[in-house]
Design an enzyme around this catalytic site. Sequence first.
Site, short mmCIF file in Angstrom:
data_model
loop_
_atom_site.label_atom_id
_atom_site.label_comp_id
_atom_site.label_asym_id
_atom_site.label_seq_id
_atom_site.Cartn_x
_atom_site.Cartn_y
_atom_site.Cartn_z
N HIS A 173 0.83 -1.21 0.00
CA HIS A 173 0.00 0.00 0.00
C HIS A 173 0.87 1.26 0.00
O HIS A 173 0.58 2.22 -0.71
CB HIS A 173 -0.93 -0.01 1.22
CG HIS A 173 -1.73 1.24 1.37
ND1 HIS A 173 -2.72 1.61 0.50
CD2 HIS A 173 -1.68 2.22 2.31
CE1 HIS A 173 -3.25 2.75 0.89
NE2 HIS A 173 -2.63 3.14 1.98
N GLN A 213 3.92 1.66 -1.16
CA GLN A 213 4.55 1.84 -2.48
C GLN A 213 3.51 2.35 -3.49
O GLN A 213 3.82 3.22 -4.31
CB GLN A 213 5.17 0.53 -2.96
CG GLN A 213 6.37 0.11 -2.16
CD GLN A 213 7.53 1.09 -2.32
OE1 GLN A 213 7.89 1.48 -3.42
NE2 GLN A 213 8.10 1.49 -1.21
N ASP A 214 2.32 1.81 -3.43
CA ASP A 214 1.24 2.25 -4.32
C ASP A 214 0.92 3.71 -4.06
O ASP A 214 0.72 4.50 -5.00
CB ASP A 214 0.01 1.37 -4.10
CG ASP A 214 -1.14 1.75 -5.02
OD1 ASP A 214 -0.91 1.84 -6.24
OD2 ASP A 214 -2.25 1.97 -4.50
N HIS A 215 0.87 4.08 -2.79
CA HIS A 215 0.58 5.46 -2.41
C HIS A 215 1.62 6.41 -2.99
O HIS A 215 1.29 7.45 -3.54
CB HIS A 215 0.57 5.54 -0.87
CG HIS A 215 -0.47 6.42 -0.31
ND1 HIS A 215 -1.81 6.30 -0.57
CD2 HIS A 215 -0.37 7.48 0.55
CE1 HIS A 215 -2.49 7.21 0.09
NE2 HIS A 215 -1.63 7.95 0.76
#
Length: 104
Positions: free
Chosen positions: A78, A80-82
């Site tokens: 999450h 890294q996605d953010h």
Amino acid sequence: MEDQKNLEAVMGLIMYGGNAKSDAMEAIAAAKKGEFEEADQKIADAEASLVEAHHSQTGLLTQEAQGNHMEVTLLTVHSQDHLMTAIAFTDLAKEIIDLYRFIK
């Protein structure tokens, strides 16, 4: 101790990524109103947050490169996605601001 440092780095990615995306959104809103100095400042703030996020990410990558593997959790993914979303959003915000500047 290492788990705590990793958690702090992951949370840093989430926090700074979120700040960057918020600042980029505020920059677009300012440009839409013709307030380009504010828009430019908000983009600068977003980029500063992205730099801080990259510092957190670099710490994690350095640990990995040194052979200290961390458990990849949903929170890690999450974060890294953010960060990646915040980077893309900030890049797009700059383009949108340029369009508003051109129109005005």
